[in-house]
Design an enzyme around this catalytic site. Structure first.
Site, PDB file in Angstrom:
ATOM      1  N   CYS A   1      80.506  14.203  62.500  1.00  0.00           N
ATOM      2  CA  CYS A   1      79.970  12.890  62.879  1.00  0.00           C
ATOM      3  C   CYS A   1      81.105  11.882  63.010  1.00  0.00           C
ATOM      4  O   CYS A   1      81.938  12.006  63.901  1.00  0.00           O
ATOM      5  CB  CYS A   1      78.915  12.462  61.851  1.00  0.00           C
ATOM      6  SG  CYS A   1      77.793  11.198  62.457  1.00  0.00           S
TER       7      CYS A   1
ATOM      8  N   GLU B   1      76.018  19.867  56.614  1.00  0.00           N
ATOM      9  CA  GLU B   1      76.065  19.695  55.148  1.00  0.00           C
ATOM     10  C   GLU B   1      74.746  19.193  54.574  1.00  0.00           C
ATOM     11  O   GLU B   1      74.523  19.301  53.366  1.00  0.00           O
ATOM     12  CB  GLU B   1      77.213  18.744  54.761  1.00  0.00           C
ATOM     13  CG  GLU B   1      76.990  17.259  55.048  1.00  0.00           C
ATOM     14  CD  GLU B   1      77.329  16.843  56.465  1.00  0.00           C
ATOM     15  OE1 GLU B   1      77.381  17.723  57.367  1.00  0.00           O
ATOM     16  OE2 GLU B   1      77.533  15.629  56.706  1.00  0.00           O
TER      17      GLU B   1
ATOM     18  N   HIS C   1      74.952  17.278  61.277  1.00  0.00           N
ATOM     19  CA  HIS C   1      75.333  17.387  59.868  1.00  0.00           C
ATOM     20  C   HIS C   1      74.893  18.715  59.257  1.00  0.00           C
ATOM     21  O   HIS C   1      73.824  18.783  58.656  1.00  0.00           O
ATOM     22  CB  HIS C   1      74.712  16.237  59.073  1.00  0.00           C
ATOM     23  CG  HIS C   1      75.259  14.907  59.436  1.00  0.00           C
ATOM     24  ND1 HIS C   1      76.470  14.449  58.970  1.00  0.00           N
ATOM     25  CD2 HIS C   1      74.785  13.943  60.257  1.00  0.00           C
ATOM     26  CE1 HIS C   1      76.713  13.249  59.467  1.00  0.00           C
ATOM     27  NE2 HIS C   1      75.709  12.917  60.257  1.00  0.00           N
TER      28      HIS C   1
END
Lengths: 731, 233
Positions: B89, B208, B206
Site C-alpha cells: 500500500c 497482512e 493488504h
C-alpha cells in the site's frame, strides 16, 4: 474590524451568547467590567455546549454506576472494567452544526475530537463508530452533505489508522437543514494506567503540545449553542480544519509519554480550546493556573489573547508535568516532530491568570466561573403520546413480497455498503465482525482472547411520537444488538440531539427521553458512563426529530464465539419473543401505507431482559449459528438481511392465525431475535422451560426466500433491490 | 527457524501492527524489529517491510516525502546488496517514489477511498513472496487505499509483463480479469509488481490483514509463511 476595539458591555455580551442576567452575574463575580478576553472566557464556559446549563438537571436522573464502572460521566470519557486488568474507554460526541456548514471538515474534526477525548485518558483507540441523520434524499442539499460527511469520517479515520467498524444512518425531512453527525471512539487502557485531567502540584509546568494555534474555530462552542438561519453559511470561518496526520503523531507521542511517569494531568483542547482545558484542569484540581500566551505556538502573526484563548484549532493537548520532566517530555514530542512549549504553571491562587505581551489579559476566580455557571430548570410541556393504532384495521396495499422488496430498497433500510466501502474497518488487524456482518461490531483486543461488541442505536421516529418510549427503546436496542452477538452488555455513552431547549415542548421531549432511557438503563444494568448534549438543532425554527443516540459497549470473553447474522444451509430459523403485529410508527406503515402515525411499539423491559439473557445463554452454549435482532422493518426484513449476508435462501412457514400478514412480517414488536440453529426442537424446548416465547419460522437453504403461499423471491432480486439506492443516488 | 524482519515506521504509518502480527504469526512468535524513519542504518535483516499508512499525511504525492527519509538510503543500499524488500500500500507508493520499482500510483479512478475485499490472481510462484501459492491461484485480500491506480508508460508495462514481473492482478472470484474486475483503474489490472531481480515486491492490497480466519480470511498467510521458509536462517 478588530473586536478588541469594541467596548465590553451588555450588547457585546449578547453577541457572545450571554443574556442580560448572565452578564450581570459576570459583573458580580468580577466586581468590575471584564476585559474582552475575560468576557470571551465566560461566554464559552457558560455556553450550552460547555456548561450543559439546560440539560444538567435532567442528566442527573440517568444511572451511572455499576460494579464494572471505573469512571462515569465527568471525565473526558467513560471507563469500564473489561477484565484481565484492562478497561474500555469510550464516548460519543456530536459535530452537528459544523457538519451542516462544512460537511467534510465538520465530520472529520468530529472524529478527531472524540479520538482525543479517549486517548487523553491513556487509551489506544481501537475502534470508531458513528450515528448519522440526514435530510430527505430528494432535497438537493442532502446529497452534498452525505458525500462530504462520509468522505470526512473516512478521510480522518482511515488516516489515523483507527478502524471505523459500525454506525447507523437515517434519512428524514426533519434533518433537511440540520444533519446529525455523532462520532464515537473506543479505546483500551490498562486499569492501573488511566490518566485524568485534575491538575495538581503548585509550580508544576503546564505544557502545550500538538498543532500550532490559528484563528480557526473561534467561538465554535457558541455557534454550537445557537439555532441556524438563512445566514448560517456565513459561520463557515468558525468551522475548524482537521489534520489527521498530526493527530496520528499526537496519539503516538502521548501514548509514549504516558509510558513514563512524567504526566500529572492531561486534557485535550476541544470545544473552547485553551480556555476550557485550562479552566477545567485547574478547576477539577482546586488549584490556580497561570498562562503566558507569548509561549503558545502560533500559526498566524498578530494573534490577540482573546483569539488564542478562544481558538478551536485542532490536534492540541494541555499537560501538567511532574517537575523536572520537561526534558524527557520534550524529547518525545521532538521525535514525533510536534510542537512542545511550556506555557505556564500551576498556582495556589484558585484563579486563571492570562498574560500576553507583558499585559494582564485575564484574571478570573475559577470557583465562581464553574459553580455560578447558569443552571436552568427550563419550563416543560410534557409530550402527549398518540394512542395505539387499531392494527387489525390497517389495510395492506400490496402483497408481502412486493412490500419486502420496496422496504429493502428504501433509504432507511437499504444496504449501507456504499458508505462502509469508504471506511477502513480492518486496520489494526483485530476486526472480527465488520459493518453488516453482525448486530454489533466485534473488535478483538490484541494479545487477548477477549473482544468488544460495539453498536450505535436510536429510532428517532419512535422518539418523535413518544420521547419516553423512544428513549427506552434506543437503550434497549443497543443492549439487544450486543446481546445478539453473544456479548455481555456493559455500559453506554449517549449523545442527546434535540432542538431549542427554550421551547417547553423541546424540553419536554428531552426530559421524557431521559426518563425512558433511565428506566431501560436500570432494568438492563446498562449504565451511562459518558455523553454529550447537542441542543438548538433547529433551522428556521424547525426542530429535528428528538434523537438520543446511544453508543453501546459489551464484552465477550472468547472472540471466536461471537455470532454474526449470516445464515448457512440446513439450519432452522427460530423467532424468540412475542409478536403482536405492532405497526404503529413502523417503517412498513411509512414506506408502504404512506402514514407516519400511531404509538411506537412498547418495550417491556422484563421481557427484554428475559429474552436477551436467554439468547446470550444459548449462544454461549454453542447451538446458535447466527442471530439477528428484529428491528426496523420487522421480521421479514430481518430474515432477508440474514439471507443476503449468508448468500443462502430459506423457506418460511405460514404465519400464525389471529394476526394480519403485514403485522406478522413487518410489525416492529420489540425484544425479538431470529436465531439460526442446528436443532430447533431443542431450542424450542429450552425456551418453553425458560418461559420465553419462541416459534419455528422455517428452514434455510437454496437461493430463494420462499414466502408462505408459495411465492419466491430470488436472492439476486432481493440483493438488487437492497443495493440500488446508494448506487443510483450517489453514482 | 527465525526470520529477521524489520518494519520501517514513517510518521503516519498505521499498518505496522497488522504487519507485525502477520510476520510474528508466520515465524512462530518471532516479532519483527521496528525501524524508525530517521535511522540511517539498518540492523542485520533478511527482509525489510515498508507497511501501509499515510506517511507524512500523504499531503504531497503519496510516498514522496517518505522516499526522502534517511532510512530509505539504507533501504536502497540493502536492496542493492541483494536484500529482500516488501512494500504494501503506502509502502508500494514509497518504493515507486524511491525509484526501487517503476511506475506510479495515482488517485483511484472512482475518486473515492476503497475499503473492501477484492480478489487477486497470483502470477509466478518462483519468488520468495509467492512460493506457497500456486500459479494462477485466486486469493481474497483487503483493499484500503485512495491512491492505488497503477500507471506506467506502455514500454514499461510491456517489459513488466514480458519479464514476468507482474506479481498480482485484480480479478473476480473465478479469476477472470477485465475492466469490471479492476477496482481502481490500474493499468492492465496490475495490483503488484516485482523488481527485475524479483527481490522487491510492491502491492496495493493488504495480505497482512488476512492471516487469521477469525478476522475473515487467511489467503495472505501463505505469503508470510513462504517468506519465513525461504529466508529464515
Amino acid at each position: 474590524m478588530s473586536r478588541s476595539s469594541r467596548p465590553v458591555n451588555e450588547q457585546l455580551a449578547r453577541e457572545f451568547g450571554l443574556n442580560a442576567e448572565e452578564y450581570a452575574r459576570v459583573l458580580a463575580i468580577m466586581g468590575r467590567t471584564p476585559s474582552l478576553t475575560e468576557l470571551g472566557i465566560f461566554s464559552v464556559m457558560w455556553s450550552e455546549h460547555c456548561s450543559y446549563k439546560s440539560s444538567r438537571v435532567w442528566l442527573k436522573e440517568l444511572p451511572t454506576k455499576a460494579d464494572w464502572v471505573v469512571h462515569g460521566p465527568g471525565e473526558n470519557a467513560g471507563v469500564v472494567d473489561i477484565g484481565d486488568g484492562l478497561t474500555a474507554i469510550f464516548k460519543m460526541e456530536s459535530h452537528n452544526h459544523p457538519s451542516f456548514i462544512e460537511p467534510y471538515q465538520g465530520a472529520a474534526t468530529g472524529v478527531g475530537g472524540i479520538l482525543r477525548d479517549v486517548f487523553t485518558m491513556g487509551a489506544r483507540p481501537i475502534a470508531n463508530l458513528n450515528a448519522l441523520r440526514f435530510g430527505r434524499p430528494e432535497n438537493p442539499r442532502t446529497k452534498r452533505v452525505v458525500d462530504g460527511v462520509v468522505r470526512g469520517i473516512g478521510g480522518y479515520g482511515n488516516c489515523v489508522g483507527v478502524p471505523t467498524v459500525g454506525g447507523e444512518v437515517n434519512f428524514h425531512a426533519a434533518y433537511d437543514g440540520n444533519p446529525l453527525v455523532n462520532a464515537m471512539t473506543v479505546g483500551i487502557a490498562q486499569k492501573d494506567r488511566i490518566f485524568l485531567s485534575a491538575a495538581a502540584g503548585i509550580g508544576n509546568p503546564v505544557v502545550y503540545v500538538g498543532s500550532k494555534t490559528g484563528r480557526d474555530g473561534i467561538h465554535g462552542a457558541t455557534m454550537a449553542s445557537a439555532e441556524f438561519d438563512a445566514n448560517s453559511e456565513e459561520k463557515r470561518p468558525t468551522v475548524q480544519v482537521g489534520d489527521p496526520f498530526t493527530e496520528k503523531l499526537l496519539i503516538e507521542a502521548c501514548l509514549e509519554l504516558m509510558g513514563t511517569d512524567a504526566i500529572v494531568a492531561i486534557q485535550d483542547m476541544g470545544a473552547a480550546g485553551l480556555t476550557s482545558s485550562a479552566v477545567e484542569m485547574a478547576g477539577k484540581g482546586n488549584v490556580g493556573i497561570e498562562l503566558d500566551l507569548d509561549a503558545v505556538p502560533q500559526r498566524e502573526t498578530g494573534m490577540t489573547a482573546y483569539e488564542m484563548m478562544l481558538s478551536e484549532s485542532q490536534e492540541r493537548m494541555l499537560i501538567v508535568l511532574r517537575p523536572g520532566a520537561e526534558d524527557l517530555a520534550r524529547a518525545i514530542f521532538d521525535k514525533w516532530d510536534l510542537d512542545f512549549a511550556v506555557i505556564g504553571h500551576i498556582t495556589d491562587t484558585g484563579r486563571i491568570v492570562i498574560r500576553h505581551r507583558g499585559a494582564l489579559e485575564a484574571d478570573i476566580p475559577l470557583q465562581p466561573l464553574s459553580d455560578e455557571a447558569p443552571l436552568y430548570r427550563r419550563p416543560i410541556r410534557w409530550p402527549v403520546p398518540p394512542g395505539a393504532l387499531d392494527h387489525e384495521a390497517i389495510q395492506s396495499p400490496m402483497p408481502v413480497q412486493r412490500a419486502l422488496l420496496q422496504l429493502m430498497a428504501s433509504p432507511d433500510l437499504c444496504s449501507r455498503a456504499w458508505i462502509w466501502n469508504q471506511y477502513d474497518a480492518v486496520v489494526g488487524g483485530q476486526t472480527v465482525k465488520r459493518p453488516g456482518a453482525a448486530d454489533a461490531a466485534i473488535v478483538k483486543i490484541e494479545g487477548s482472547t477477549r473482544a468488544l461488541a460495539l453498536t450505535t442505536d436510536c429510532t428517532p421516529r419512535y422518539c418523535q411520537a413518544d420521547p419516553k418510549m423512544g428513549g427506552c427503546q434506543a437503550v434497549a436496542e443497543a443492549w439487544r444488538n450486543i446481546t445478539a452477538t453473544g456479548a455481555r452488555p456493559l455500559a453506554i455513552t449517549d449523545n442527546m440531539n434535540f432542538g431549542n431547549p427554550e421551547k417547553p415542548e423541546i424540553m419536554g421531549q428531552f426530559a421524557a427521553a431521559i426518563q425512558g432511557m433511565a428506566a431501560a438503563c436500570n432494568a438492563l444494568d446498562f449504565p451511562v458512563v459518558s455523553g454529550n448534549v447537542s441542543l438548538y438543532n433547529e433551522t428556521e425554527g424547525r426542530g429535528i426529530l428528538p434523537t438520543p443516540a446511544i453508543g453501546g459497549l459489551g464484552v465477550i470473553e472468547d472472540a471466536r464465539l461471537a455470532r454474526g447474522i449470516a445464515i448457512a444451509p440446513h439450519l432452522d430459523l427460530v423467532l424468540i419473543g412475542e409478536t403482536a403485529g405492532w405497526l404503529g410508527q413502523s417503517l412498513w406503515l411509512r414506506e408502504i401505507a404512506g402514514r407516519e402515525d400511531g404509538a411506537p411499539p412498547p418495550v417491556n423491559l422484563v421481557a427484554e431482559r428475559r429474552n436477551g439473557d436467554f439468547v446470550r445463554h444459548q449462544i454461549a452454549a454453542g447451538g446458535v449459528h447466527a442471530c439477528h435482532d428484529v428491528s426496523d422493518g420487522g421480521l421479514l426484513v430481518a430474515i432477508a438481511e440474514m439471507a443476503l449476508a449468508g448468500d443462502t435462501g430459506c423457506a418460511l412457514e405460514e404465519p400464525p392465525d389471529g394476526i394480519t400478514p403485514a403485522g406478522f412480517w413487518f410489525g416492529e414488536d420489540q425484544s425479538r431475535y431470529v436465531i439460526a440453529a442446528h436443532d430447533a426442537s431443542g431450542l424450542l424446548a429450552e425456551a418453553r422451560r425458560a418461559g420465553v416465547p419462541a416459534r419455528l419460522l422455517g428452514r434455510t437453504g437454496g437461493n430463494e426466500l420462499t414466502c408462505p403461499g408459495g411465492v419466491s423471491l430470488s436472492l439476486g432480486e432481493l440483493r438488487e433491490a437492497h443495493e440500488r439506492f446508494f448506487a443510483s443516488w450517489m453514482g | 527457524m527465525s526470520l529477521r524482519a524489520g518494519i520501517v515506521i514513517f510518521p503516519g504509518t498505521n499498518r505496522e501492527r497488522d504487519m507485525a502480527i502477520a510476520l510474528t504469526r508466520a515465524s512462530g512468535g518471532q516479532a519483527p524489529a521496528m525501524i524508525w524513519h530517521k535511522d540511517a542504518t539498518l540492523p542485520p535483516l533478511d527482509l525489510v517491510v515498508l507497511p501501509g499508512g499515510f506517511s507524512h499525511g500523504d499531503y504531497l504525492r503519496c510516498g514522496a516525502m517518505a522516499a526522502q527519509s534517511p532510512v530509505m538510503r539504507a533501504v536502497r543500499d540493502f536492496a542493492a546488496a541483494g536484500g529482500y524488500v516488501l512494500g504494501v500500500c503506502n509502502g508500494f507508493q514509497i518504493l515507486t517514489e524511491a525509484g526501487l520499482l517503476p511506475g506510479a500510483l495515482l488517485r483511484n479512478a472512482g475518486l473515492r477511498f476503497l475499503a473492501q475485499d477484492h480478489h487477486l490472481r497470483v502470477g509466478r510462484t518462483d519468488t520468495v513472496f509467492t512460493g506457497n501459492y500456486t500459479e494462477g491461484q485466486v486469493i481474497r485480500v483487503v483493499l484500503a487505499h485512495g491512491d492505488g491506480n497503477y500507471v506506467a508508460d506502455e514500454q514499461t508495462l510491456d517489459r513488466l509483463e514480458g519479464d514476468g514481473l507482474v506479481a498480482f492482478r485484480y480479478c473476480d472470484a473465478d479469476g477472470a480479469i477485465g475492466a469490471e474486475t479492476n477496482p481502481n483503474g490500474s493499468a492492465r489490472g496490475i495490483a503488484g509488481i516485482y523488481s527485475a531481480d524479483r527481490r522487491i515486491l510492491g502491492l496495493m492490497p493488504h495480505p497482512e490483514d488476512y492471516v487469521d480466519p477469525l478476522m475473515g480470511g487467511e489467503d495472505g498467510a501463505p505469503m508470510f509463511q513462504g517468506l519465513v521458509e525461504a529466508l529464515a536462517a
